[in-house]
Design a protein around this motif. Structure first.
Motif, PDB file in Angstrom:
ATOM      1  N   ALA A  96     -70.226  58.214  50.850  1.00 34.06           N
ATOM      2  CA  ALA A  96     -69.900  58.065  52.263  1.00 34.06           C
ATOM      3  C   ALA A  96     -69.975  59.404  52.970  1.00 34.06           C
ATOM      4  CB  ALA A  96     -68.506  57.464  52.433  1.00 34.06           C
ATOM      5  N   ALA A  97     -70.220  59.347  54.260  1.00 38.02           N
ATOM      6  CA  ALA A  97     -70.213  60.535  55.121  1.00 38.02           C
ATOM      7  C   ALA A  97     -69.542  60.171  56.433  1.00 38.02           C
ATOM      8  CB  ALA A  97     -71.636  61.034  55.366  1.00 38.02           C
ATOM      9  N   ALA A  98     -68.718  61.073  56.923  1.00 37.81           N
ATOM     10  CA  ALA A  98     -68.056  60.893  58.217  1.00 37.81           C
ATOM     11  C   ALA A  98     -68.449  62.044  59.127  1.00 37.81           C
ATOM     12  CB  ALA A  98     -66.545  60.850  58.048  1.00 37.81           C
ATOM     13  N   VAL A  99     -68.798  61.725  60.355  1.00 40.29           N
ATOM     14  CA  VAL A  99     -69.195  62.752  61.315  1.00 40.29           C
ATOM     15  C   VAL A  99     -68.530  62.467  62.659  1.00 40.29           C
ATOM     16  CG1 VAL A  99     -71.417  63.151  60.187  1.00 40.29           C
ATOM     17  CG2 VAL A  99     -71.272  61.489  62.053  1.00 40.29           C
ATOM     18  N   GLY A 100     -68.450  63.486  63.479  1.00 36.86           N
ATOM     19  CA  GLY A 100     -67.952  63.324  64.836  1.00 36.86           C
ATOM     20  C   GLY A 100     -69.099  63.321  65.820  1.00 36.86           C
TER      21      GLY A 100
ATOM     22  N   VAL B  92     -69.000  52.043  61.969  1.00 39.19           N
ATOM     23  CA  VAL B  92     -69.207  52.207  60.527  1.00 39.19           C
ATOM     24  C   VAL B  92     -70.545  51.556  60.179  1.00 39.19           C
ATOM     25  CG1 VAL B  92     -68.303  51.756  58.218  1.00 39.19           C
ATOM     26  CG2 VAL B  92     -66.719  52.151  60.118  1.00 39.19           C
ATOM     27  N   PHE B  93     -71.392  52.305  59.467  1.00 36.22           N
ATOM     28  CA  PHE B  93     -72.753  51.839  59.178  1.00 36.22           C
ATOM     29  C   PHE B  93     -72.985  51.770  57.673  1.00 36.22           C
ATOM     30  CE2 PHE B  93     -72.738  54.342  63.059  1.00 36.22           C
ATOM     31  CZ  PHE B  93     -73.425  53.548  63.975  1.00 36.22           C
ATOM     32  N   GLN B  94     -73.576  50.666  57.244  1.00 33.97           N
ATOM     33  CA  GLN B  94     -74.013  50.558  55.858  1.00 33.97           C
ATOM     34  C   GLN B  94     -75.471  50.998  55.768  1.00 33.97           C
ATOM     35  OE1 GLN B  94     -74.214  46.605  54.310  1.00 33.97           O
ATOM     36  NE2 GLN B  94     -74.500  47.258  52.190  1.00 33.97           N
ATOM     37  N   VAL B  95     -75.757  51.930  54.858  1.00 38.49           N
ATOM     38  CA  VAL B  95     -77.129  52.383  54.608  1.00 38.49           C
ATOM     39  C   VAL B  95     -77.324  52.410  53.094  1.00 38.49           C
ATOM     40  CG1 VAL B  95     -77.351  53.741  56.723  1.00 38.49           C
ATOM     41  CG2 VAL B  95     -76.389  54.806  54.683  1.00 38.49           C
ATOM     42  N   HIS B  96     -78.568  52.551  52.670  1.00 42.93           N
ATOM     43  CA  HIS B  96     -78.827  52.508  51.225  1.00 42.93           C
ATOM     44  C   HIS B  96     -79.087  53.886  50.631  1.00 42.93           C
ATOM     45  CE1 HIS B  96     -78.615  48.196  50.591  1.00 42.93           C
ATOM     46  NE2 HIS B  96     -79.143  48.076  51.793  1.00 42.93           N
TER      47      HIS B  96
ATOM     48  N   GLY C  66     -86.160  61.580  53.824  1.00 51.01           N
ATOM     49  CA  GLY C  66     -86.492  60.259  54.343  1.00 51.01           C
ATOM     50  C   GLY C  66     -85.268  59.398  54.588  1.00 51.01           C
ATOM     51  N   ALA C  67     -84.117  59.767  53.985  1.00 44.26           N
ATOM     52  CA  ALA C  67     -82.900  58.990  54.196  1.00 44.26           C
ATOM     53  C   ALA C  67     -82.433  59.038  55.643  1.00 44.26           C
ATOM     54  CB  ALA C  67     -81.793  59.497  53.269  1.00 44.26           C
ATOM     55  N   LEU C  68     -82.879  60.058  56.375  1.00 48.17           N
ATOM     56  CA  LEU C  68     -82.492  60.130  57.786  1.00 48.17           C
ATOM     57  C   LEU C  68     -83.092  58.987  58.599  1.00 48.17           C
ATOM     58  CD1 LEU C  68     -82.681  63.976  58.440  1.00 48.17           C
ATOM     59  CD2 LEU C  68     -80.641  62.548  58.226  1.00 48.17           C
ATOM     60  N   GLU C  69     -84.225  58.451  58.141  1.00 50.50           N
ATOM     61  CA  GLU C  69     -84.794  57.290  58.828  1.00 50.50           C
ATOM     62  C   GLU C  69     -83.878  56.083  58.672  1.00 50.50           C
ATOM     63  OE1 GLU C  69     -87.312  57.143  60.889  1.00 50.50           O
ATOM     64  OE2 GLU C  69     -87.471  59.327  60.621  1.00 50.50           O
ATOM     65  N   LEU C  70     -83.182  55.987  57.536  1.00 52.20           N
ATOM     66  CA  LEU C  70     -82.226  54.902  57.347  1.00 52.20           C
ATOM     67  C   LEU C  70     -81.039  55.068  58.296  1.00 52.20           C
ATOM     68  CD1 LEU C  70     -82.180  54.774  53.424  1.00 52.20           C
ATOM     69  CD2 LEU C  70     -83.539  53.373  55.000  1.00 52.20           C
TER      70      LEU C  70
END
Length: 650
Positions: free
Chosen positions: A546-550, A595-599, A633-637
């Protein structure tokens, strides 16, 4: 737009406290005093002690000792001082101050209470006697989980009086956040109340503490301030305030404390690991905060200081000790600032003849939406200064407060520092012109600068806010972890404090801040570390990482967005459950907005999640150099998830 939002009149300059200090220093201008205050910091801080007549029980022989290195500087060597003596005891028999209001209190129902300095001293004696009877003495930690009520002030001074460590806790924290701080401090006693006012209804307070206590083995006593209606349950370690602190026959002796004895542990969230306990001392903290209330906010004896805050944040102790060191009145308000309506703040200021009104940009953005007529309905002629800290301003809200509410005749003292600083690095003063949203310049005695990545001073470009010399209220470390303190503040530029804010000095020498250069998230002035949020997220069995950002928020300044990856091939969408869990464990103010689910999450080759790149992608900005990314490439997700909105939980 006019060049400056505030330009002082000759009358303001003549009457200002900082002008008196300039005369004592033998200088003619504020800029000259700023220069001299860092050319010889020992001379400056000694001058402050004398100008404010701060009482030392035993005089110091030297102002400072940095022989062990700047990071371990000690102040007011060989001296003795106790905050309670300096802020309460010395006024109890003063012919002028004893009968002045030390604390005025109002709650959401409109109930008003008042304690003179003499009455405050007696109330502190009773609680101090109770602490001693409970076995609390020098060096023991005592936590205070109370709303903005007189008992919160009384408890703080009683703890200091017996030489114990004052541990203020935010009254909006959830059980897990309370427990982590109590355990870190090893607190033996906690002051609390059954409930507090919030938006027209009693909000449980002790019940949250009760939930935390099974995980707090060091706590052996809980003192509960009685409140009418909704009494809470009582357990074997609970005692009511009145039973704990019965009347005493006379003044209770104050524990002798040296200038370097610990006064308080101020907890703040870092970007990694558990919350950090900033260590502040009796003399260092008092001298710094008293100087700021006097010179920056221009508070004088008999003035009324009111800051909309919570005693669990550093502004609570700063307001309390700084105001009382000067013999002024502290106004406390318990409740929401817009209850029962958006005029509550202005009505409070008018009703109690407030002279210094501290607000936040988030609050002003909310109140501004209700129109100009709301503040106009209250007589705000007593207000001489607006205060602000904790988050950046937007120009529209700043100018609305300045021009509509203040009529162009009230400066906004927008200052910035932090819990670890024990006050401010940057602040304007009432005697100088101030641009909209500006922080003026360096606070007196603070050798601050803007560094580029190579450690060189820069102007008219963003850089790291740093401080090159020590100051009295500089935290003496992170409680129980000196290495973490060193790594947090002294590792980027050896021998120089790096604060973690992006700063810029414009062509006219006015200073501005542009958010955190580290990754702490600032929600309506309340900082929380992403690691603290992420720890809750990954505790869920469905979450792998997980990652949390402001991200920018027009009302709160920043909102929390979370991204998580599922465990294995399972794909349950638990985003709403995760948002609820964060709010439950940290407190509702920290509930993620989205909250976002990504792979997959972008990471470095050493498996560090690239939070800054995630944040930039989420808000549509350039993520910067990704040469160190293992899977860019995960940034595209991330981008795709944001575009499809994810799960919202507010």
């Amino acid at each position: 737009m006019e060049r400056y939002a505030w330009e002082p009149t000759p009358e303001v300059i003549a009457q200002a406290n900082v002008t008196r200090l300039m005369r004592a220093a033998g200088v003619d201008t504020l800029d000259e005093l700023r220069r001299r205050s860092v050319q010889d910091i020992d001379w400056y801080w000694d001058l402050v002690v004398k100008d404010l007549a701060l009482p030392f029980d035993a005089p110091y022989t030297r102002v400072r000792d940095s022989s062990r290195g700047i990071e371990r500087t000690s102040w007011f060597i060989d001296g003795r001082l106790n905050v309670t003596t300096a802020c309460v005891e010395r006024w109890r028999t003063d012919e002028v101050v004893a009968d002045l209001a030390a604390v005025v209190y109002e709650d959401e129902t409109g109930a008003i209470g008042r304690l003179t300095y003499s009455e405050l001293a007696s109330a502190v004696d009773r609680v101090a006697a109770g602490l001693r009877a409970a076995g609390i003495g020098k060096g023991d930690a005592v936590a205070v989980l109370l709303p903005m009520c007189p008992e919160a002030v009384i408890a703080a001074y009683a703890i200091a009086k017996v030489g114990a460590l004052y541990v203020p806790l935010f009254s909006g924290f959830a059980a897990a956040a309370i427990a982590s701080r109590i355990n870190d401090a090893q607190a033996k006693l906690v002051f609390t109340a059954d409930w507090s006012w919030r938006r027209g209804r009693p909000t449980p307070l002790k019940a949250v503490l009760d939930e935390a206590l099974p995980a707090c083995p060091t706590v052996r006593t809980v003192v509960v301030a009685e409140r009418e209606g909704m009494p809470g349950s009582r357990g074997p370690i609970d005692v009511t305030w009145s039973d704990f602190a019965p009347p005493v026959s006379g003044p209770v002796p104050t524990e002798p404390t040296s200038t370097e004895d610990v006064l308080l542990l101020g907890y703040t969230s870092g970007t990694t690991g558990k919350p950090k306990g900033a260590v502040h001392t009796h003399a260092g903290f008092l001298v710094k905060v008293a100087s700021e209330v006097a010179y920056e906010f221009d508070v004088r004896r008999g003035d009324v200081f009111f800051w909309l805050t919570d005693m669990g944040w550093v502004m609570g102790p700063l307001s309390t000790f700084g105001t009382h060191a000067l013999g002024a009145t502290l106004l406390l308000y318990e409740g929401a600032p817009d209850t029962p309506g958006p005029g509550r703040v202005w009505a409070l200021a008018a009703r109690h003849s407030v002279t210094m009104l501290g607000v936040s940009p988030t609050l002003i953005r909310a109140l501004k939406s209700h129109g100009d007529d709301v503040p106009a309905a209250s007589d705000l002629s007593s207000v001489r200064v607006f205060g602000s800290t904790g988050e950046p301003w937007d120009e529209d809200s700043y100018l609305w407060l300045s021009r509509v509410v203040g009529g162009g005749a009230v400066p906004i003292i927008n200052f910035s520092g932090g819990t670890e600083v024990g006050g401010s690095f940057l602040s304007p003063y009432v005697v100088e012109p101030i641009k909209a949203c500006s922080l003026g310049g360096p606070s007196l005695g603070m050798d601050v600068e803007v560094f580029d990545r190579d450690g060189k001073p820069v102007r008219e470009q963003l850089g790291e806010l740093v401080c090159r010399q020590p100051w009295p209220a500089m935290t003496r470390g992170v409680w129980g972890d000196f290495q973490r303190y060193h790594d947090s503040y002294w590792s980027m530029f050896p021998g120089v404090w790096r604060h973690g804010d992006w700063a810029k000095v414009d062509i006219d020498g006015q200073w501005f801040l542009y958010g955190r250069s580290d990754e702490a998230i600032n929600v309506a002035g309340k900082r929380v570390g992403p690691a603290e949020i992420e720890g809750i997220l990954v505790a869920h069995p469905a979450v792998a990482e997980a990652a949390a950002v402001g991200v920018p928020d027009p009302v709160k300044g920043e909102a929390i967005w979370c991204f998580w990856t599922p465990v294995g091939d399972s794909d349950p969408d638990v985003s709403e459950d995760l948002a609820t869990a964060v709010g439950h464990q940290l407190g509702k103010p920290f509930t993620p907005a989205r909250v976002f689910q990504v792979h997959a999450l972008p990471k470095t080759r050493s498996a560090k999640i690239l939070r800054r790149a995630i944040r930039a992608t989420a808000i549509g900005s350039d993520p910067g150099d990704l040469s160190g990314a293992e899977n860019p490439g995960a940034l595209e997700l991330i981008r795709a998830a944001v575009q499809t909105n994810g799960r919202s939980k507010t």
